[in-house]
Design an enzyme around this catalytic site. Structure first.
Site, mmCIF file in Angstrom:
data_model
loop_
_atom_site.group_PDB
_atom_site.id
_atom_site.type_symbol
_atom_site.label_atom_id
_atom_site.label_comp_id
_atom_site.label_asym_id
_atom_site.label_seq_id
_atom_site.Cartn_x
_atom_site.Cartn_y
_atom_site.Cartn_z
ATOM 1 N N SER A 51 0.274 -0.989 -0.227
ATOM 2 C CA SER A 51 0.120 0.155 -0.282
ATOM 3 C C SER A 51 0.653 1.550 -0.069
ATOM 4 O O SER A 51 1.501 1.824 -1.335
ATOM 5 C CB SER A 51 -0.830 0.065 1.063
ATOM 6 O OG SER A 51 -2.015 0.798 1.775
ATOM 7 N N ASP A 61 -9.732 -3.772 -4.773
ATOM 8 C CA ASP A 61 -9.087 -2.827 -4.527
ATOM 9 C C ASP A 61 -9.658 -1.472 -5.250
ATOM 10 O O ASP A 61 -9.681 -1.560 -6.491
ATOM 11 C CB ASP A 61 -8.079 -3.016 -3.983
ATOM 12 C CG ASP A 61 -7.069 -2.165 -3.577
ATOM 13 O OD1 ASP A 61 -7.115 -0.557 -3.136
ATOM 14 O OD2 ASP A 61 -5.727 -2.369 -3.226
ATOM 15 N N HIS A 86 -8.143 -4.626 -0.695
ATOM 16 C CA HIS A 86 -6.656 -4.516 -0.776
ATOM 17 C C HIS A 86 -6.217 -4.740 0.767
ATOM 18 O O HIS A 86 -7.020 -4.719 2.297
ATOM 19 C CB HIS A 86 -7.185 -2.894 -0.199
ATOM 20 C CG HIS A 86 -6.218 -1.577 0.231
ATOM 21 N ND1 HIS A 86 -4.905 -1.446 -1.129
ATOM 22 C CD2 HIS A 86 -5.040 -1.142 1.344
ATOM 23 C CE1 HIS A 86 -3.961 -0.744 -0.456
ATOM 24 N NE2 HIS A 86 -4.088 -0.308 0.655
#
Length: 252
Positions: free
Chosen positions: A100, A194, A224
């Site tokens: 991320s 996501d 995610h």
């Protein structure tokens, strides 16, 4: 790092060395999470990929705005490369990685290392990376609400880390805007549900267009952050597959 100090946590599997060295930046929107939140994932990566992992406790927003976190990861990578032998690692097989927001910092570190003449980076491992402040993609439209990580949350994260919109086109903030030629080979992981899926795929495509060997792993049912959710069967399978691809990439 005003006092010249960055916290790191080193993981070393019980395997003969010298081993590849993965400098890892945790996710959390540039704001949340820490060494403890990603302890389990880093342990699994170290064991599954047979590599030394250096997890970095970089400074976070909003107290520390862009480019502080990126500079911290770059500094930690320079330190880790110089200390590789002491860590039982091979300085010619240094990998930058993260998930991320941490994957953003890893991608930026690869750019910085190329632009600044080192340290040499052998590969990059980018798990559902944050790569651009574009909230209009199809994946944002489809999954920007109700799929754990929302458009509203991502906009807030960007506001904390890179509050000036003019800075968001800088490659050290949004690598998708950069010249990607000459970067190290990459493994890019995307999750099918996501909002960041499309920017991850776009970055992988841009890397390939720039002549960078790139492996894309897409997990259609994933949300995610799923790799940090060990209760999910998908996370366990993906950890094995991602580690295998990373190990193969490093060994080339």
């Amino acid at each position: 790092m005003s006092d010249g100090h960055i916290d790191v946590r080193v993981y070393r599997p019980s395997a003969p060395g010298p081993l590849p060295l993965l400098v890892y930046a945790h996710g959390g929107g540039f704001v949340f999470c820490d060494l403890d939140s990603h302890d389990g994932l880093c342990r699994r990566l170290a064991n599954l990929a047979s590599c030394v992992v250096v997890s970095v406790g970089y400074r976070r927003a909003p107290e520390h705005r862009w480019p502080t976190a990126a500079e911290d990861i770059y500094a930690a990578t320079c330190w880790a490369a110089a200390a590789a032998a002491e860590l039982g690692a091979d300085p010619s097989r240094v990998v930058v990685g993260g998930d991320s927001a941490g994957a953003n910092l890893a991608a930026v570190t690869a750019l910085m290392a190329r632009d600044r003449g080192g340290p040499p980076i052998a590969a990059q491992l980018l798990l559902y990376p944050v790569l651009d402040a574009d909230f209009t993609t199809d994946s944002y439209r489809l999954f920007g609400q109700g799929f754990y990580n929302s458009r509203t949350a991502m906009q807030w994260y960007w506001d904390q880390y890179v509050p000036s919109e003019s800075d968001r086109s800088h490659p050290y903030a949004a690598p998708l805007h950069g010249d990607l030629a000459g970067l190290p080979p990459a493994v890019v992981v995307t999750a099918g549900c996501d909002p960041l899926r499309d920017e991850g795929l776009a970055y992988a495509s841009a890397l390939q267009d720039a002549g960078v060997p790139t492996t894309v792993l897409t997990y259609d049912g994933g949300i995610h952050g799923f790799l940090t959710m060990p209760m999910l069967d998908l996370a366990q399978r993906a950890r094995v597959e991602v580690s295998r691809e990373a190990a193969q990439l490093i060994s080339r």
